[in-house]
Design a protein around this motif. Structure first.
Motif, PDB file in Angstrom:
ATOM      1  N   LEU A   1       0.823  -1.196   0.000  1.00 39.41           N
ATOM      2  CA  LEU A   1       0.000   0.000   0.000  1.00 39.41           C
ATOM      3  C   LEU A   1       0.865   1.257   0.000  1.00 39.41           C
ATOM      4  CD1 LEU A   1      -2.824   1.079   0.000  1.00 39.41           C
ATOM      5  CD2 LEU A   1      -2.875   0.916   2.496  1.00 39.41           C
ATOM      6  N   GLN A   2       1.980   1.220   0.697  1.00 42.86           N
ATOM      7  CA  GLN A   2       2.901   2.359   0.666  1.00 42.86           C
ATOM      8  C   GLN A   2       3.423   2.602  -0.744  1.00 42.86           C
ATOM      9  OE1 GLN A   2       6.004   1.813   3.562  1.00 42.86           O
ATOM     10  NE2 GLN A   2       4.578   1.512   5.262  1.00 42.86           N
ATOM     11  N   GLN A   3       3.736   1.528  -1.450  1.00 37.81           N
ATOM     12  CA  GLN A   3       4.205   1.677  -2.828  1.00 37.81           C
ATOM     13  C   GLN A   3       3.089   2.208  -3.722  1.00 37.81           C
ATOM     14  OE1 GLN A   3       5.025  -1.772  -5.547  1.00 37.81           O
ATOM     15  NE2 GLN A   3       7.155  -1.098  -5.305  1.00 37.81           N
ATOM     16  N   SER A   4       1.845   1.781  -3.494  1.00 35.51           N
ATOM     17  CA  SER A   4       0.719   2.284  -4.281  1.00 35.51           C
ATOM     18  C   SER A   4       0.572   3.788  -4.116  1.00 35.51           C
ATOM     19  CB  SER A   4      -0.574   1.588  -3.836  1.00 35.51           C
ATOM     20  OG  SER A   4      -0.576   0.240  -4.194  1.00 35.51           O
ATOM     21  N   ILE A   5       0.657   4.260  -2.883  1.00 41.82           N
ATOM     22  CA  ILE A   5       0.536   5.694  -2.620  1.00 41.82           C
ATOM     23  C   ILE A   5       1.685   6.457  -3.265  1.00 41.82           C
ATOM     24  CG2 ILE A   5       0.542   7.424  -0.795  1.00 41.82           C
ATOM     25  CD1 ILE A   5      -0.822   5.364   1.007  1.00 41.82           C
ATOM     26  N   GLN A   6       2.885   5.894  -3.176  1.00 44.69           N
ATOM     27  CA  GLN A   6       4.054   6.557  -3.759  1.00 44.69           C
ATOM     28  C   GLN A   6       3.927   6.659  -5.274  1.00 44.69           C
ATOM     29  OE1 GLN A   6       7.699   4.432  -3.283  1.00 44.69           O
ATOM     30  NE2 GLN A   6       8.951   5.990  -4.284  1.00 44.69           N
ATOM     31  N   LEU A   7       3.529   5.575  -5.937  1.00 43.25           N
ATOM     32  CA  LEU A   7       3.408   5.598  -7.400  1.00 43.25           C
ATOM     33  C   LEU A   7       2.292   6.523  -7.848  1.00 43.25           C
ATOM     34  CD1 LEU A   7       3.877   1.809  -8.285  1.00 43.25           C
ATOM     35  CD2 LEU A   7       5.542   3.648  -8.539  1.00 43.25           C
ATOM     36  N   LEU A   8       1.238   6.621  -7.050  1.00 39.23           N
ATOM     37  CA  LEU A   8       0.083   7.418  -7.438  1.00 39.23           C
ATOM     38  C   LEU A   8       0.427   8.902  -7.527  1.00 39.23           C
ATOM     39  CD1 LEU A   8      -2.923   7.125  -8.118  1.00 39.23           C
ATOM     40  CD2 LEU A   8      -3.425   7.590  -5.716  1.00 39.23           C
TER      41      LEU A   8
END
Length: 531
Positions: A19-26
């Motif tokens: 989820l942290q990576q999802s937020i970062q990529l977004l």
């Protein structure tokens, strides 16, 4: 107090690595995402970029979906030798063990369910259609903008090329090259010659004086090059250099006396404090230059046509390119009604998949050697592909909601913009406002009206006499329309603009009008008044 043990039940929110990576990529822009993908391809051997030709996986969305599907408990290579072989020589591994197709691989992953409910599940059909449609560039006569930018000649390159024809000595050539490299993007020499000499000679006074003299000669040579005005230390000198060249050309061509007097008066004006010219203080300039106000107006009109930034046409084109993330095209609906189709730009979507060879070897060989490291890398590759898929899916959903709310803008332009805040889109899509904020930052939409950042479509509302609200974007467009149509000899004041908005039924205070005017970079009435 006696020490003791006690039990306590509490709840807290923790972000998983996925989820942290999802937020970062977004929240990454298109350029930042490309850099992140490139770095991930270097760091993770299980991740590869799908080519346009010869890939067994087919279209990019299908490959991403296959890679994003979840896997069973990972298996490892039987020895370190096999690990090295699989990671450094994929071709030799492929010869001994044919890669398995996505259908034969079990991609059921552990621990991924329920972690990305906010982002949605599988990619939408629109996302798949946008990703699978690749642009055929064969036989295309149009020059790519980025390729054109790479071949664009910079100001320093242009000046260095001219310097080659001067046939200077070694020391003068080095001094001229140093000054050229010290220019700003606009073509100004912002550092004084003394500062430049000090940067090279340090505290050696004799050498500093010699360098200053050398730089003074090189500066005169630099200011004789094209574009005219390059090498100026300030705006006044830049304008004077251009006027000097115009006067020289006029003398060679034998121009009229009136024209020559106008050029000489313009040069005299530029020799005065520049704030007088900026304020258009005709009375003070008339006293200093000994000319009538009518003559001053003609000379100031001539100055206004000069180039204040000689390096403007050599600006880095590549930095000014905006690649849209979303493309909006008009389509004809039933009964002649205009509708709009929203799709992702396939050119900005990375085509990624899990490396079939490495994944196949990892699945067939079971061993404890390097188990944790390889398992983690394979899982990270799957997560990364899935999170990129969710990123574009979320961008598409938000863009569709924006287009639905602002449909009148795409037909009629800025004046038809509706008030819109992040909460409106968040409530429509069932997402958090922070998610909408991340999606709309540094993401761009190409529309029939132009290319805009997604945040452009959001704006507060101003009250109207009917009890409704008008978008601040529409109000700014209306103010610009009023100013464009004003009499140049009698420009509209902020108070007058506020009254005109009130006549249109929009309640807008004078201070708000002034704020919007400054945002539009419209000067005050004094500066807008005709010469």
């Amino acid at each position: 107090m006696k020490p003791g043990l006690s039990l306590r039940v509490s709840q807290h929110l923790s972000l998983t690595p996925q989820l942290q990576q999802s937020i970062q990529l977004l929240q990454l822009s298109t350029l930042e995402l490309a850099q992140e993908v490139e770095q991930m391809l270097i760091d993770n051997p299980f991740l590869e970029q799908a080519g346009d030709e010869g890939d067994a996986g087919g279209d990019a969305p299908a490959e991403i979906a296959a890679g994003a599907a979840e896997a069973s408990a990972p298996e490892v290579f039987s020895s370190e030798k096999e690990v090295a072989t699989a990671q450094t020589a994929s071709e030799s591994v492929a010869e001994t063990a044919a890669p398995e197709t996505p259908e034969t691989l079990n991609w059921e992953a552990e621990g991924l369910d329920g972690q990305d409910g906010e982002w949605g599940g599988e990619a939408s059909s629109e996302w798949e259609a946008a990703g699978s449609s690749t642009r055929n560039r064969e036989g295309d006569d149009e020059t790519d903008a980025i390729d054109l930018a790479r071949g664009h000649e910079s100001l320093t390159e242009f000046l260095h090329r001219q310097a080659l024809s001067l046939h200077l000595g070694a020391e003068d050539c080095a001094a001229l090259r140093f000054l050229i490299e010290s220019l700003s993007d606009d073509g100004y020499l912002e550092d004084s010659l003394a500062e430049l000499a000090r940067s090279l000679a340090g505290e050696d006074l004799e050498e500093r004086e010699e360098l200053e003299q050398r730089f003074a000669i090189a500066l005169r040579l630099l200011q004789s090059l094209e574009p005219v005005g390059v090498g100026a230390r300030d705006l006044a000198e830049c304008l004077q250099l251009q006027l000097r060249e115009l006067i020289r050309s006029a003398e060679d061509e034998g121009t009229t006396e009136a024209r020559m007097n106008q050029l000489l008066l313009a040069r005299s004006i530029c020799a005065q404090p520049m704030d007088l010219l900026a304020r258009r203080d005709l009375r003070k300039l008339a006293s200093l230059c000994g000319a009538r106000e009518e003559q001053l107006r003609e000379a100031m009109a001539l100055i206004a046509r000069l180039e204040p930034r000689p390096g403007r046409r050599f600006a880095d084109v590549e930095r000014q390119i905006v690649v849209p993330d979303v493309i909006v095209r008009p389509v004809r609906a039933g009964s002649g009604r205009m509708d709009f189709a929203v799709q992702l730009n396939p050119d900005v979507m990375p085509k990624l998949k899990v490396h079939d060879v490495y994944a196949g070897v990892l699945r067939r060989h079971k061993s404890s050697e390097g188990h944790a490291v390889l398992q983690q890398q394979l899982q990270e590759a799957r997560w990364f592909i899935k999170n990129i898929q969710q990123r574009f899916d979320t961008i598409l959903r938000v863009s569709e909601a924006i287009v639905e709310r602002q449909k009148n803008f795409f037909v009629h332009g800025e004046l038809a913009m509706r008030p819109l805040v992040l909460r409106d889109i968040a409530d429509t899509l069932g997402l958090h406002e922070s998610t909408i904020s991340r999606v709309t930052t540094a993401k761009y939409m190409a529309t029939p009206q132009g290319t805009f950042e997604l945040k452009y479509f959001f704006g507060s509302g101003l009250g109207t006499e009917t009890g409704g609200s008008a978008s601040s974007t529409a109000v700014r467009a209306l103010i610009k329309q009023f100013v464009d149509a004003e009499d140049p000899k009698k420009p509209l004041s902020d108070a007058k603009l506020a009254d005109m908005l009130k006549e249109q039924g929009i309640e807008c205070a004078r201070r708000t009008v002034a704020k919007y005017r400054e945002q539009l970079k419209i000067p005050t009435t004094t500066l807008r008044k005709a010469l």
